[in-house]
Design a protein around this motif. Structure first.
Motif, mmCIF file in Angstrom:
data_model
loop_
_atom_site.group_PDB
_atom_site.id
_atom_site.type_symbol
_atom_site.label_atom_id
_atom_site.label_comp_id
_atom_site.label_asym_id
_atom_site.label_seq_id
_atom_site.Cartn_x
_atom_site.Cartn_y
_atom_site.Cartn_z
ATOM 1 N N ASN A 111 0.814 -1.215 0.000
ATOM 2 C CA ASN A 111 0.000 0.000 0.000
ATOM 3 C C ASN A 111 0.848 1.265 0.000
ATOM 4 O O ASN A 111 0.403 2.314 -0.466
ATOM 5 C CB ASN A 111 -0.946 -0.011 1.198
ATOM 6 N N TYR A 112 2.062 1.156 0.517
ATOM 7 C CA TYR A 112 2.984 2.297 0.494
ATOM 8 C C TYR A 112 3.578 2.491 -0.903
ATOM 9 O O TYR A 112 3.549 3.587 -1.456
ATOM 10 C CB TYR A 112 4.105 2.081 1.510
ATOM 11 N N PHE A 113 4.102 1.411 -1.464
ATOM 12 C CA PHE A 113 4.780 1.519 -2.754
ATOM 13 C C PHE A 113 3.810 1.621 -3.933
ATOM 14 O O PHE A 113 4.115 2.273 -4.930
ATOM 15 C CB PHE A 113 5.706 0.312 -2.959
ATOM 16 N N PHE A 114 2.655 0.969 -3.816
ATOM 17 C CA PHE A 114 1.712 0.909 -4.937
ATOM 18 C C PHE A 114 0.302 1.292 -4.484
ATOM 19 O O PHE A 114 -0.605 0.453 -4.447
ATOM 20 C CB PHE A 114 1.720 -0.494 -5.549
ATOM 21 N N PRO A 115 0.089 2.551 -4.119
ATOM 22 C CA PRO A 115 -1.219 2.974 -3.596
ATOM 23 C C PRO A 115 -2.361 2.816 -4.594
ATOM 24 O O PRO A 115 -3.520 2.696 -4.184
ATOM 25 C CB PRO A 115 -0.993 4.451 -3.228
ATOM 26 N N ASP A 116 -2.057 2.795 -5.890
ATOM 27 C CA ASP A 116 -3.116 2.623 -6.895
ATOM 28 C C ASP A 116 -3.775 1.249 -6.803
ATOM 29 O O ASP A 116 -4.914 1.074 -7.251
ATOM 30 C CB ASP A 116 -2.553 2.810 -8.311
ATOM 31 N N THR A 117 -3.047 0.282 -6.257
ATOM 32 C CA THR A 117 -3.602 -1.071 -6.101
ATOM 33 C C THR A 117 -3.545 -1.489 -4.628
ATOM 34 O O THR A 117 -3.282 -2.646 -4.309
ATOM 35 C CB THR A 117 -2.835 -2.090 -6.971
ATOM 36 N N ALA A 118 -3.810 -0.535 -3.750
ATOM 37 C CA ALA A 118 -3.745 -0.796 -2.310
ATOM 38 C C ALA A 118 -4.777 -1.840 -1.888
ATOM 39 O O ALA A 118 -5.892 -1.884 -2.406
ATOM 40 C CB ALA A 118 -3.967 0.500 -1.534
ATOM 41 N N TYR A 119 -4.375 -2.677 -0.941
ATOM 42 C CA TYR A 119 -5.277 -3.667 -0.360
ATOM 43 C C TYR A 119 -6.021 -3.056 0.831
ATOM 44 O O TYR A 119 -5.422 -2.354 1.643
ATOM 45 C CB TYR A 119 -4.496 -4.871 0.169
ATOM 46 N N GLN A 120 -7.295 -3.387 0.949
ATOM 47 C CA GLN A 120 -8.049 -3.028 2.147
ATOM 48 C C GLN A 120 -8.504 -4.314 2.825
ATOM 49 O O GLN A 120 -9.245 -5.110 2.244
ATOM 50 C CB GLN A 120 -9.256 -2.153 1.816
ATOM 51 N N LEU A 121 -8.033 -4.532 4.042
ATOM 52 C CA LEU A 121 -8.424 -5.718 4.806
ATOM 53 C C LEU A 121 -9.836 -5.504 5.341
ATOM 54 O O LEU A 121 -10.074 -4.606 6.146
ATOM 55 C CB LEU A 121 -7.443 -5.944 5.956
ATOM 56 N N CYS A 144 -2.529 -4.587 -22.799
ATOM 57 C CA CYS A 144 -1.370 -5.100 -23.534
ATOM 58 C C CYS A 144 -0.538 -5.963 -22.592
ATOM 59 O O CYS A 144 -0.698 -5.898 -21.373
ATOM 60 C CB CYS A 144 -0.521 -3.967 -24.117
ATOM 61 N N ASP A 145 0.322 -6.787 -23.170
ATOM 62 C CA ASP A 145 1.185 -7.641 -22.361
ATOM 63 C C ASP A 145 2.199 -6.792 -21.593
ATOM 64 O O ASP A 145 2.651 -5.746 -22.081
ATOM 65 C CB ASP A 145 1.936 -8.641 -23.243
ATOM 66 N N THR A 146 2.543 -7.252 -20.410
ATOM 67 C CA THR A 146 3.542 -6.551 -19.603
ATOM 68 C C THR A 146 4.943 -6.974 -20.022
ATOM 69 O O THR A 146 5.251 -8.168 -20.076
ATOM 70 C CB THR A 146 3.342 -6.849 -18.109
ATOM 71 N N GLU A 147 5.767 -5.990 -20.336
ATOM 72 C CA GLU A 147 7.167 -6.245 -20.654
ATOM 73 C C GLU A 147 7.955 -6.249 -19.347
ATOM 74 O O GLU A 147 8.018 -5.237 -18.645
ATOM 75 C CB GLU A 147 7.706 -5.160 -21.588
ATOM 76 N N LEU A 148 8.538 -7.384 -19.011
ATOM 77 C CA LEU A 148 9.241 -7.506 -17.735
ATOM 78 C C LEU A 148 10.445 -6.576 -17.644
ATOM 79 O O LEU A 148 10.861 -6.195 -16.548
ATOM 80 C CB LEU A 148 9.655 -8.958 -17.504
ATOM 81 N N THR A 187 -0.370 -4.188 -17.345
ATOM 82 C CA THR A 187 -0.112 -2.930 -18.045
ATOM 83 C C THR A 187 -1.396 -2.417 -18.676
ATOM 84 O O THR A 187 -2.103 -3.156 -19.366
ATOM 85 C CB THR A 187 0.952 -3.121 -19.144
ATOM 86 N N PHE A 188 -1.682 -1.149 -18.409
ATOM 87 C CA PHE A 188 -2.833 -0.492 -19.027
ATOM 88 C C PHE A 188 -2.394 0.901 -19.473
ATOM 89 O O PHE A 188 -1.949 1.705 -18.656
ATOM 90 C CB PHE A 188 -4.008 -0.390 -18.045
ATOM 91 N N ASP A 189 -2.507 1.160 -20.768
ATOM 92 C CA ASP A 189 -2.080 2.450 -21.343
ATOM 93 C C ASP A 189 -0.653 2.804 -20.920
ATOM 94 O O ASP A 189 -0.357 3.934 -20.499
ATOM 95 C CB ASP A 189 -3.040 3.570 -20.927
ATOM 96 N N ASP A 190 0.230 1.811 -21.012
ATOM 97 C CA ASP A 190 1.662 1.972 -20.721
ATOM 98 C C ASP A 190 1.974 2.221 -19.246
ATOM 99 O O ASP A 190 3.117 2.532 -18.895
ATOM 100 C CB ASP A 190 2.275 3.106 -21.565
ATOM 101 N N ASN A 191 0.981 2.092 -18.376
ATOM 102 C CA ASN A 191 1.205 2.232 -16.939
ATOM 103 C C ASN A 191 1.232 0.855 -16.281
ATOM 104 O O ASN A 191 0.413 -0.008 -16.612
ATOM 105 C CB ASN A 191 0.103 3.081 -16.296
#
Length: 209
Positions: A111-121, A144-148, A187-191
């Motif tokens: 939740n700190y590093f990736f707030p856009d996909t934060a988990y809520q318990l 689109c596919d994610t480029e590692l 990946t969505f719209d290069d994000n």
């Protein structure tokens, strides 16, 4: 950053959707302090599981119904259900972690590093004698596919070092981040959207800078 993360893990500072996670973590810490030191390995998790059930009974934190018709997918550690067009529900039994505390730390770090996909318990669910944490997360579409290599460069720019395959380490903070294959980062719209993360704290994390 290290001091900020230490405060989040200890419950002194807030993070997005962190309140319920920090509350149950605090309950485990206080119970451990009151009863003495837990044993290692399976005994730790067994004690924690009993305490979580106690917490749920006292605070009405049980999830009693899961719509199995909304099932999307499952992996080694969790089952995923579509809640609505905006959110998913994930049931996780913390199998990747030696303790429930470590799993809760993972949620806070995500939740700190990736707030856009934060988990809520939102509660806990028990099925066939297995305890699951129930977390809610934003539903992320991929176009689109994610480029590692993009994942690698993003993490390197944020202080992580690629240790092997899809695993990373942040030497400044003392954090391990694993299993970032192309199904766990969409990946969505290069994000990039990190939807399934596996964080671990090392002993170095708890040492002063």
């Amino acid at each position: 950053m290290k001091n900020e993360l230490q405060n989040i893990i200890s419950g002194k500072s807030q993070v997005r959707h962190g309140n319920s996670i920090q509350t149950i973590s605090r309950y485990l810490r206080k119970s451990k302090s009151a009863s003495g030191t837990f044993e290692s390995g399976k005994q730790i998790k067994s004690e924690e599981t009993a305490l979580i059930k106690e917490f749920c009974n006292r605070n009405s934190f049980w999830i009693t119904y899961i719509n199995i018709n909304a099932f999307i997918s499952s992996g080694a550690e969790q089952k995923v259900y579509l809640q609505n067009k905006h959110k998913v529900i994930k049931l996780n039994d913390s199998i990747y972690y030696e303790s429930w505390k470590d799993y809760f730390n993972n949620l806070l770090l995500n939740n700190y590093f990736f707030p856009d996909t934060a988990y809520q318990l939102i509660g806990f669910y028990e099925q066939d004698d297995t305890l699951y944490a129930v977390v809610e997360q934003k539903f992320v579409e991929s176009n689109c596919d994610t480029e590692l290599e993009n994942v690698k460069q993003f993490l390197i720019s944020n202080g992580f070092v690629n240790t092997r395959n899809n695993d990373y380490f942040n030497p400044e903070v003392g954090i391990i981040l694993e299993d970032l294959h192309d199904e766990n980062v969409l990946t969505f719209d290069d994000n990039l959207f990190f939807i399934d993360t596996v964080f671990y704290l090392t002993e170095a994390f708890y040492k002063d800078q």
